[in-house]
Scaffold this motif. Structure first.
Motif, short mmCIF file in Angstrom:
data_model
loop_
_atom_site.label_atom_id
_atom_site.label_comp_id
_atom_site.label_asym_id
_atom_site.label_seq_id
_atom_site.Cartn_x
_atom_site.Cartn_y
_atom_site.Cartn_z
N TRP A 179 58.76 10.59 22.19
CA TRP A 179 58.16 10.63 23.53
C TRP A 179 56.94 11.53 23.52
CZ3 TRP A 179 59.08 7.12 26.91
CH2 TRP A 179 60.32 6.48 26.92
N ASP B 85 53.22 12.73 24.92
CA ASP B 85 52.78 12.93 26.30
C ASP B 85 52.27 11.64 26.92
OD1 ASP B 85 53.48 15.49 26.05
OD2 ASP B 85 51.48 16.35 26.22
N ILE C 245 55.16 9.38 27.80
CA ILE C 245 55.87 9.87 28.97
C ILE C 245 55.08 9.56 30.24
CG2 ILE C 245 56.61 11.95 30.18
CD1 ILE C 245 57.38 13.13 27.51
N GLU C 246 53.79 9.76 30.12
CA GLU C 246 52.92 9.49 31.27
C GLU C 246 53.02 8.03 31.68
OE1 GLU C 246 51.17 11.02 34.19
OE2 GLU C 246 51.80 12.19 32.46
N LYS D 124 56.32 7.28 33.34
CA LYS D 124 56.34 7.70 34.74
C LYS D 124 55.62 6.68 35.59
CE LYS D 124 56.26 12.73 34.09
NZ LYS D 124 55.36 13.89 34.18
N LYS E 263 65.46 8.61 29.54
CA LYS E 263 64.30 9.49 29.65
C LYS E 263 63.89 9.65 31.10
CE LYS E 263 61.03 12.02 28.10
NZ LYS E 263 61.37 13.37 27.60
N ARG F 36 66.09 12.06 32.68
CA ARG F 36 65.84 13.43 32.22
C ARG F 36 64.57 13.98 32.84
NH1 ARG F 36 65.82 11.52 27.12
NH2 ARG F 36 67.78 10.39 27.14
N LEU F 37 63.64 13.09 33.11
CA LEU F 37 62.40 13.54 33.73
C LEU F 37 62.60 13.76 35.22
CD1 LEU F 37 59.85 11.16 32.00
CD2 LEU F 37 59.96 13.62 31.77
#
Length: 242
Positions: free
Chosen positions: A3, A5, A8-9, A12, A39, A42-43
């Motif tokens: 994961w 950045d 992850i971005e 999202k 994930k 978790r975020l």
DNA sequence: CCCTGATTCGC
DNA sequence: GCGAATCAGG
């Protein structure tokens, strides 16, 4: 795959846009649907309506799964103004726009603060230990208001058309979506949704969807690498692959 | 069966 | 922290 950045971005973004975990998974690549869900949780991303816990009508039927010995239910504060909320007492207001076909914009009703909302804020002396407000999750992941803090519902925006059903007079003689065929240039002029959006409509270059001029725009010879301008950033992370 | 998201739990 | 396995509803 890890994961990063960027990933992850992207997760999202796609998650909040409402993509399903599977879609996000193969969009990102290298991860499973479960990985995405895991994930996302978790975020701390807002959960979406789950088929599993979609309904929460019966609060009683909760098996004693809680490790926490459920604290004694708070004694009902002597609030004369707060009638016992009867479940199913608050029907959602029907959409106001019914069937009429006009496109007149509608002002959203002013959020009348008729109801004394925010029961938690005015706790006077001890504002510590705010009582956890039990909320249920609605479709789309929003948090339902508790009966005490109801505001008048804000009606969702009326559906928009990408192409006006009633072409405005200024494009009456222009090529609309319905006028497209093999013989006319399908090059779009303007943007969908704009009142004067239309298509080129000139005789198309045989075998091509556009006229000669627009073919020239659409099909450009590659410049030598060294002369190319860097491509502009794509709006949403690039085309979907599928 | 397929799909969905939530949760658990070994790693 | 990660994600496969599992659960459970549509």
């Amino acid at each position: 795959m890890s994961w990063t950045d960027e990933r992850i971005e992207r997760l999202k973004e796609l998650w909040t846009q409402g993509n399903t975990a599977s879609q996000i998974a193969d969009e990102l690549g290298g991860v499973s649907r479960n990985a995405v869900i895991g994930k996302a949780h978790r975020l701390g991303l807002q959960s979406r309506p789950s088929p599993v816990k979609a309904n929460e009508s019966a609060p009683a039927a909760q098996p004693a799964r809680e490790v926490e010995p459920a604290p004694a239910p708070q004694a009902p504060a002597p609030q004369a103004a707060a009638p016992a909320p009867s479940p199913a007492a608050a029907p959602i207001a029907p959409a106001p726009w019914d069937e009429d076909e006009d496109d007149t914009p509608r002002a959203a009703p002013a959020p009348s603060r008729a109801q004394p909302a925010a029961p938690a804020a005015a706790s006077g002396s001890t504002d510590a230990a705010p009582q956890p407000i039990i909320r249920s999750i609605g479709p789309g992941g929003f948090l339902r208001q508790t009966p005490g803090e109801q505001q008048s519902p804000i009606p969702p925006a009326p559906p928009r058309r990408l192409v006006p059903a009633k072409p405005s007079p200024e494009i009456a003689d222009k090529t609309s979506l319905l006028d497209l065929n093999e013989k006319v240039c399908k090059w779009p002029v303007g943007h969908p949704g704009e009142p004067d959006f239309h298509f080129c409509g000139a005789p198309s270059n045989p075998g091509f969807p556009y006229c000669v001029q627009h073919c020239g725009v659409a099909y450009q010879a590659q410049l030598p690498r060294r002369d190319r301008r860097p491509p502009p950033p794509l709006p949403f992370g690039g085309p979907r692959i599928r």
